[in-house]
Design a protein around this motif. Structure first.
Motif: not given
Length: 275
Positions: A158-163, A183-186
């Motif tokens: 939820p806080d990181d797309p791991h891209l 939303p901010y962290e993402m």
């Protein structure tokens, strides 16, 4: 027809990057009297009482939407009405992708946009990001059936797309951002993944239009999106009203001095862009 199933239109986003939002909202900050406001870190406010479609968790004055889910999500993601409601081919064409671009489909679901994007970047790749392993399994099955080799499924959080950092030309987020629990962290993580000058395209139902038959928390205004993307370090480039009910908003990661920007978005030749 769309009016009948209006509350399901945004159910596609529930599997994307906000499945855990309710647990996260409840677990933050302890309990208190009804209506009490309490801190959830420096950027979020949590209220014990939530709106009918909300989580009680607020970011920059906006209540984060509660995911709309049911067991039939996959069917709704692929329903025929999406062609007329979201105009997916027009949307993808407006991105102006180059054959070598690296794209992130954040909140990929069953791959409704992923495979459309893949066709536009035959010498590039598409990262299909979702927090639901079952959705990624569906994408893998379709990749095998279609012989697709330029899609990379990615299990996000939820806080990181791991891209991978500094690799993405364009990140696309369709009808999902309003449900991000962090939303901010993402968005910070997405910005880190962008190349200098890379773009984020956010597509959300228009919060300014009360005639759109969707819950208000599942729509966003242009002004609110601009505030939140600016807070993440992005620069607004343009808003195009090329879709029936949705904003098509383009943001970019400002290049640092001496760095070359990423590829551009196609000119707004479908309808007039607002700058």
């Amino acid at each position: 027809m769309f009016h009948v199933c209006s509350c399901k239109v945004l159910r596609r986003a529930c599997r994307y990057l906000a499945v855990a939002v309710l647990l996260l909202a409840v677990g933050q900050g302890g309990c208190g009297p009804a209506g009490e406001r309490r801190s959830d870190g420096p950027r979020y406010e949590v209220r014990r009482e939530a709106g009918p479609d909300g989580t009680g968790r607020y970011y920059m004055g906006r209540e984060i939407a509660r995911p709309l889910t049911d067991a039939d999500d996959a069917g709704w993601l692929e329903r025929a009405e999406r062609e007329s409601v979201e105009l997916p081919d027009r949307l993808v064409e407006a991105l102006g992708l180059k054959p070598t671009d690296i794209v992130a489909d954040v909140g990929a679901g069953t791959g409704y946009f992923t495979f459309r994007l893949g066709k536009k970047v035959p010498y590039g790749k598409v990262y299909a990001v979702d927090i639901d392993p079952a959705m990624l399994d569906t994408i893998r099955t379709r990749m095998a059936a279609r012989g697709v080799r330029n899609v990379i499924p990615v299990l996000g959080e939820p806080d990181d797309p791991h891209l991978p950092a500094g690799t993405i030309d364009i990140a696309l987020i369709v009808a999902a951002y309003h449900e991000f629990s962090h939303p901010y962290e993402m968005m910070q993580a997405i910005v880190r993944a962008l190349k200098p000058g890379g773009r984020v395209v956010v597509v959300e139902y228009r919060g300014e239009d009360a005639t759109i038959p969707l819950p208000s928390l599942h729509r966003m205004t242009e002004a609110q999106l601009r505030r939140e993307m600016t807070a993440a370090g992005l620069r607004w480039r343009e808003t195009r009203e090329i879709l029936p009910w949705q904003h098509f908003m383009v943001f970019e990661k400002p290049p640092t001095p001496g760095e070359t920007g990423s590829g551009g978005i196609a000119p707004g030749n479908l309808e007039t862009a607002r700058r």
